[in-house]
Design a protein around this motif. Structure first.
Motif, PDB file in Angstrom:
ATOM      1  N   LEU A   1      38.097  29.675  58.410  1.00  0.00           N
ATOM      2  CA  LEU A   1      38.094  31.118  58.698  1.00  0.00           C
ATOM      3  C   LEU A   1      39.475  31.610  59.137  1.00  0.00           C
ATOM      4  O   LEU A   1      39.796  32.776  58.993  1.00  0.00           O
ATOM      5  N   LYS A   2      40.265  30.681  59.652  1.00  0.00           N
ATOM      6  CA  LYS A   2      41.587  31.080  60.153  1.00  0.00           C
ATOM      7  C   LYS A   2      42.512  31.547  59.035  1.00  0.00           C
ATOM      8  O   LYS A   2      43.476  32.271  59.286  1.00  0.00           O
ATOM      9  N   THR A   3      42.228  31.143  57.803  1.00  0.00           N
ATOM     10  CA  THR A   3      43.068  31.580  56.676  1.00  0.00           C
ATOM     11  C   THR A   3      42.312  32.521  55.739  1.00  0.00           C
ATOM     12  O   THR A   3      42.790  32.806  54.629  1.00  0.00           O
ATOM     13  N   LEU A   4      41.159  33.004  56.173  1.00  0.00           N
ATOM     14  CA  LEU A   4      40.325  33.840  55.287  1.00  0.00           C
ATOM     15  C   LEU A   4      41.104  35.048  54.754  1.00  0.00           C
ATOM     16  O   LEU A   4      41.096  35.321  53.553  1.00  0.00           O
ATOM     17  N   ALA A   5      41.779  35.755  55.653  1.00  0.00           N
ATOM     18  CA  ALA A   5      42.468  36.983  55.247  1.00  0.00           C
ATOM     19  C   ALA A   5      43.553  36.692  54.207  1.00  0.00           C
ATOM     20  O   ALA A   5      43.615  37.357  53.167  1.00  0.00           O
ATOM     21  N   ILE A   6      44.373  35.686  54.462  1.00  0.00           N
ATOM     22  CA  ILE A   6      45.472  35.388  53.514  1.00  0.00           C
ATOM     23  C   ILE A   6      44.900  34.935  52.181  1.00  0.00           C
ATOM     24  O   ILE A   6      45.391  35.326  51.123  1.00  0.00           O
ATOM     25  N   ARG A   7      43.869  34.084  52.251  1.00  0.00           N
ATOM     26  CA  ARG A   7      43.291  33.588  51.001  1.00  0.00           C
ATOM     27  C   ARG A   7      42.719  34.735  50.172  1.00  0.00           C
ATOM     28  O   ARG A   7      42.970  34.851  48.972  1.00  0.00           O
ATOM     29  N   LEU A   8      41.947  35.609  50.839  1.00  0.00           N
ATOM     30  CA  LEU A   8      41.295  36.667  50.066  1.00  0.00           C
ATOM     31  C   LEU A   8      42.298  37.666  49.494  1.00  0.00           C
ATOM     32  O   LEU A   8      42.101  38.170  48.383  1.00  0.00           O
ATOM     33  N   GLU A   9      43.356  37.938  50.234  1.00  0.00           N
ATOM     34  CA  GLU A   9      44.382  38.839  49.684  1.00  0.00           C
ATOM     35  C   GLU A   9      44.985  38.238  48.416  1.00  0.00           C
ATOM     36  O   GLU A   9      45.216  38.931  47.437  1.00  0.00           O
ATOM     37  N   GLN A  10      45.217  36.918  48.462  1.00  0.00           N
ATOM     38  CA  GLN A  10      45.808  36.251  47.288  1.00  0.00           C
ATOM     39  C   GLN A  10      44.801  36.176  46.124  1.00  0.00           C
ATOM     40  O   GLN A  10      45.167  36.394  44.964  1.00  0.00           O
ATOM     41  N   HIS A  11      43.523  35.875  46.451  1.00  0.00           N
ATOM     42  CA  HIS A  11      42.480  35.868  45.406  1.00  0.00           C
ATOM     43  C   HIS A  11      42.445  37.236  44.718  1.00  0.00           C
ATOM     44  O   HIS A  11      42.343  37.334  43.501  1.00  0.00           O
ATOM     45  N   GLN A  12      42.518  38.285  45.558  1.00  0.00           N
ATOM     46  CA  GLN A  12      42.437  39.648  45.011  1.00  0.00           C
ATOM     47  C   GLN A  12      43.630  39.937  44.104  1.00  0.00           C
ATOM     48  O   GLN A  12      43.457  40.409  42.975  1.00  0.00           O
ATOM     49  N   ARG A  13      44.840  39.649  44.578  1.00  0.00           N
ATOM     50  CA  ARG A  13      46.046  39.915  43.773  1.00  0.00           C
ATOM     51  C   ARG A  13      45.967  39.172  42.441  1.00  0.00           C
ATOM     52  O   ARG A  13      46.230  39.721  41.386  1.00  0.00           O
ATOM     53  N   ASN A  14      45.591  37.901  42.525  1.00  0.00           N
ATOM     54  CA  ASN A  14      45.535  37.080  41.311  1.00  0.00           C
ATOM     55  C   ASN A  14      44.469  37.568  40.335  1.00  0.00           C
ATOM     56  O   ASN A  14      44.692  37.634  39.130  1.00  0.00           O
ATOM     57  N   SER A  15      43.284  37.881  40.870  1.00  0.00           N
ATOM     58  CA  SER A  15      42.181  38.225  39.961  1.00  0.00           C
ATOM     59  C   SER A  15      42.449  39.553  39.258  1.00  0.00           C
ATOM     60  O   SER A  15      42.108  39.715  38.088  1.00  0.00           O
ATOM     61  N   ILE A  16      43.086  40.484  39.948  1.00  0.00           N
ATOM     62  CA  ILE A  16      43.349  41.770  39.296  1.00  0.00           C
ATOM     63  C   ILE A  16      44.420  41.590  38.210  1.00  0.00           C
ATOM     64  O   ILE A  16      44.327  42.193  37.140  1.00  0.00           O
ATOM     65  N   GLU A  17      45.382  40.706  38.456  1.00  0.00           N
ATOM     66  CA  GLU A  17      46.415  40.459  37.420  1.00  0.00           C
ATOM     67  C   GLU A  17      45.807  39.837  36.181  1.00  0.00           C
ATOM     68  O   GLU A  17      46.090  40.230  35.053  1.00  0.00           O
ATOM     69  N   VAL A  18      44.933  38.839  36.409  1.00  0.00           N
ATOM     70  CA  VAL A  18      44.283  38.169  35.275  1.00  0.00           C
ATOM     71  C   VAL A  18      43.372  39.161  34.549  1.00  0.00           C
ATOM     72  O   VAL A  18      43.347  39.225  33.310  1.00  0.00           O
ATOM     73  N   ALA A  19      42.639  39.976  35.320  1.00  0.00           N
ATOM     74  CA  ALA A  19      41.714  40.953  34.716  1.00  0.00           C
ATOM     75  C   ALA A  19      42.496  41.948  33.851  1.00  0.00           C
ATOM     76  O   ALA A  19      42.088  42.277  32.728  1.00  0.00           O
TER      77      ALA A  19
END
Ligand code: P1T
Length: 331
Positions: free
Chosen positions: A190-208
């Motif tokens: 949980l300590k890295t949840l925010a950083i991970r999700l921001e990166q997941h979001q950036r990556n997924s929108i680029e791929v999409a």
């Protein structure tokens, strides 16, 4: 400690953890008695559908699956003995978005109906269902909240203390509990949840966005895209989107197999929400247990591919997909 942390992430009063996401669902469904009725969205994870259809309905709990695309369908499905309403937003795997506040109100106006939202895809970081009127925010912690693909666990987040007491009793009574070590691992994650999700979001929108430009891609399912039919509603009720997206291509089963077996960075596997990118064919994986006609009604066809975009460099993922699509559609 983990339960306290999960509750605080959603500014909720209580959280309870279970041995898996499906375990959390089984515990929540155990609140119901025989002859009670549950209304569930057609668009849900295949394992959840199987739990409703092949397990809970055999315990004499009546289940109606309604197409939540039309709010009238939900109203029509609610009966005098309806005690629970269950849905996802975004949905697995076609990323449909439903108006959470409207649906919760609609249910509560009709009686004492417990509204459950499976918030696995977004986590409390991007969406807080209790603030939108939902009674139980349900999670597969196996996915983003743990995020390292090394734990299986689930949770229910609740404000109502009476409801919490009932679930706490079921948790203790049935023993659907997680191991202490797994709790430690999720708590650490949980300590890295925010950083991970921001990166997941950036990556997924680029791929999409890349997939949207591909001549052989028919449709891209990602609520962060302007082309998503409920993009505005999504922005209203959620702060962002994670790494799950789906796309359909102009081929069939054969081309899907080529794409799945040609990628090098993506691992062909079930599940989602981890640091590593995964690729799957929902008709065989996440929704493999469902009847063909059910899958067709959900838009789960043999040319629908689901991606769980991880934390890699998105350029590498795009090059990988580009190569796989080229193999599937030469010339
Ligand atoms: O895997 P488990 O922790 O039991 O969680 C089940 C579950 C619950 N809710 C949603 C929305 C899910 O997607 C899942 C699990 N899903 C997959 C394994 C999958 O590949 O879609």
């Amino acid at each position: 400690m983990l339960e306290k942390c999960l509750a605080s992430l959603e500014e909720a009063k209580h959280a309870l953890t279970f041995a898996s996401g499906l375990g959390a669902q089984t515990a929540i469904l155990s609140i119901l008695s025989s002859e009670d009725h549950i209304v569930a969205s057609v668009d849900i994870y295949g394992g959840t559908r199987r739990l409703f259809e092949n397990y809970i309905s055999r315990k004499s709990v009546e289940v109606t699956f309604a197409d939540f695309d039309q709010y009238d369908n939900i109203s029509r499905a609610i009966k005098n003995n309806t005690k629970m309403l269950w849905f996802e937003s975004p949905t697995n795997p076609t990323l449909k978005i439903f108006d959470i506040e409207k649906i919760a109100k609609l249910a509560h106006d009709r009686g004492e109906i417990i509204v459950v939202l499976d918030n696995t895809f977004l986590t409390p970081y991007f969406q807080r269902p209790l603030e939108l009127g939902v009674d139980i925010s349900m999670y597969s912690l196996t996915k983003y909240l743990n995020g390292h693909s090394d734990v299986i666990m689930g949770a229910a987040v609740i404000n109502d203390s009476e409801l919490k007491n009932r679930l706490r009793y079921i948790q203790n009574c049935t023993g659907i509990i997680p191991s202490p070590h797994d709790c430690y691992l999720v708590n650490r994650s949980l300590k890295t949840l925010a950083i991970r999700l921001e990166q997941h979001q950036r990556n997924s929108i680029e791929v999409a966005k890349y997939l949207e430009t591909h001549a052989r891609v028919v449709r891209v399912f990602h609520p962060g895209l302007k082309s998503h039919p409920n993009h505005e509603l999504f922005k209203k009720q959620a702060r962002g989107h994670s790494g799950v997206l789906s796309f359909s291509h102009s081929g069939g089963r054969h081309e899907s197999y080529i794409i799945l077996s040609s990628v090098k960075i993506f691992a062909m596997a079930e599940s989602l929400g981890g640091f590593e990118s995964l690729i799957g064919l929902p008709t065989l994986t996440s929704h493999g247990s469902l009847d063909k006609h059910v899958k067709e009604a959900m838009g789960i066809t043999e040319n629908l591919i689901r991606l769980s975009i991880g934390l890699e460099d998105p350029e590498d993922l795009i090059v990988d997909l580009e190569g796989a699509l080229k193999k599937a559609f030469p010339g």
